[in-house]
Design an enzyme around this catalytic site. Sequence first.
Site, mmCIF file in Angstrom:
data_model
loop_
_atom_site.group_PDB
_atom_site.id
_atom_site.type_symbol
_atom_site.label_atom_id
_atom_site.label_comp_id
_atom_site.label_asym_id
_atom_site.label_seq_id
_atom_site.Cartn_x
_atom_site.Cartn_y
_atom_site.Cartn_z
ATOM 1 N N GLU A 49 48.049 65.259 -34.224
ATOM 2 C CA GLU A 49 48.322 65.959 -35.534
ATOM 3 C C GLU A 49 49.538 66.762 -35.239
ATOM 4 O O GLU A 49 50.013 66.844 -34.299
ATOM 5 C CB GLU A 49 47.337 67.137 -35.499
ATOM 6 N N ASP A 60 47.368 80.652 -39.549
ATOM 7 C CA ASP A 60 47.965 80.222 -38.266
ATOM 8 C C ASP A 60 48.068 81.407 -37.091
ATOM 9 O O ASP A 60 48.380 82.520 -37.747
ATOM 10 C CB ASP A 60 48.958 79.496 -38.246
#
Lengths: 266, 410
Positions: A49, A60
């Site tokens: 990824e 995040d």
Amino acid sequence: MKSKIALAFNNCKKEKRPALITYTVAGDNTKNNSLKILNKISKHADILELGFPHNTPIADGGQIQGSSHRALKNGIKLKDVFQIVKKFKKNNPHKPIILMGYFNLIYQNGENNFLESCKSSGVDGLIIVDLPYPENKNFANKCKKKSINFIQLLSPTTSKDRIKKIIKNSHDMIYYISMLSTTGGRLKVSPKKILQNYNTIKRINPKKNLVIGFGITEKTISSLKSANGLVVGSMLCKIITNSLKMGQNPVTKLDKVVYNLKKKII
Amino acid sequence: MKLKIRKNLPLIDQHDKNFMYGGKFGGNFIPETLKKPIDDLTKLFGKLRKNKNFLKERDHYFETYVGAPTPFIKLENLTDHLGGAQIYAKVVSEANGGAHKIYNATVHCLIAKKAGKKYVVGDTGAGYAGKMLSMAAKKFGLKCKIFMGAKDIKRQRPNVEAMRKNGAEIIPVTTGSQTLVDAVSECMRYWVSNCDTTHMCVGSTVGPNIFIKICAWSTAQISRELMKQVKEEFGIIPEKLKLINCVGGGSSAAGFWNEFMNTHAQFIGVEAGGPKNSKLHAAPLTNGSKIGILHGAAQYVIQDKEGQIGSTDSISAGLDYPGISPLHCFLKDAKRARYTSASDEEALYAYQLVSKLENISPSLEPSHAFAEAIKLAPKLKSSEVIIVNSCGDSLKDKDIIKQKLGSYIR
């Protein structure tokens, strides 16, 4: 024709182990280094990824924010992200690569334009953190038409009814978020409990490749190895941060770490 | 396609099945983890707003705790000084705590109680949203955490002290520009991790759809009061009436205009133009920013070509935000409201003039609205009426004003 992502899972199943999925941010800490990192860790990881950084990420944690910040400070643009993928794919045509990020960058780039660039650079899949089901249906269909995997997320808060719908609308891979957390939080749920939830979802459609992410480190990875795949992200970002602090080379450091992660799940 | 505001339907409900206003503003661009808590909150609020007992409870606290109605006064001296339209102020800063943020904070705490949550978290820029949430949390027995940009903590000291006094924990946000935009992001991230035990209050009409709704529904109290007060003062709604309000996230303007939506009253929203001769501003509507996604909603937002959110600069922490409520994007494109901006200097001048001439002293946020009133009034006839929402008190800006003007008057 089977996607490279599906093939990667098939290989791992044959070897009776989970797929090792890594997450790093494109351009962290430089464009060159992030390409070098991909080249190195792809020897151990099954799926890569690659984050395309956004400066206002709402899901995040600190580590990935730090990586994104470094990359943006270095002036990384979407076109550089695609360049990195293209260069990587030249030497590793069979290794699946998934771009991960927030929808605004795609929205500004234009959905079709973005998917065109994905196609021409060799991107195999997309994870868009802030484009949940069912709002993502249109875009997911566009991805499908271009043979790009649109990877949906499930979380401990997702209702059973919703899980069924999402699975029905999923492509070759589904991502289960292990706990209520932003990326990189400490694993606050026991691996046993995570696997219980995981297995409940898995029973709905055993054929779907379901991976677990969030809070996975070298300490926790082996306890979750019955899953189809395991994603390690924040831990890798943290290692880049630490090696930069200590004046070490993040490329060789990450190579070692991913090698060790792999050893823990075979 | 020209967008249209529908009559007989509250503005907050004029969205499609994807929660988009005019097909392009708003929505729920959120991580999967937040889908369920947001769904739950949407259902709960949908029930509560139809529940007579809840409405009674709300009205009770608005009256006894917030202090409704807030005064509606004519600014005689300012009107005489400018020599044109008659200028009035809705002195919302007289509400408990000193600003309109108390409405949203009170309603959120009432909802949190109904949802059985013990913790409430919120973001703040100018510190008002945080101060009010901490006040209301204390009143209703909830534990409170406030996320605030480190830059704002420095420049809005009085409100920070108030929050601490109310027992709230203040979490300084040191990422990005260290202002409101980062505080909202960090607060959302916190909620992602704690949504099972914690209620989130978004401090303005921004964010995922439900937060826009709750906030605008709460601040609508301002125009419910004003409608009555206007009719008492003039007998009718004056033929030429302008309602001027500052807009950052847009919560006070949404509330100030709501009841007048289907009348002929003109709406003017004033954004933060930033320092004179600076390219940094917080005025996405005035300066033609493109639609983008920020904090879970599509809106006009200051951003670069790639979609990275841009930095803003404004003397007023409460307006220092790169986005704007989807409701205002909708009102702009439907041409129901007009938007313009005032610079830092114009706002400071307006603060000074109003504070000198009148018994009120607007904070730097509504001073942007007064700046527009000061520009417009002399050009208008004395039969025309301007009402400015004075939605905050200058006391919190004492330090900045002293630094910029040398002295502080109130």
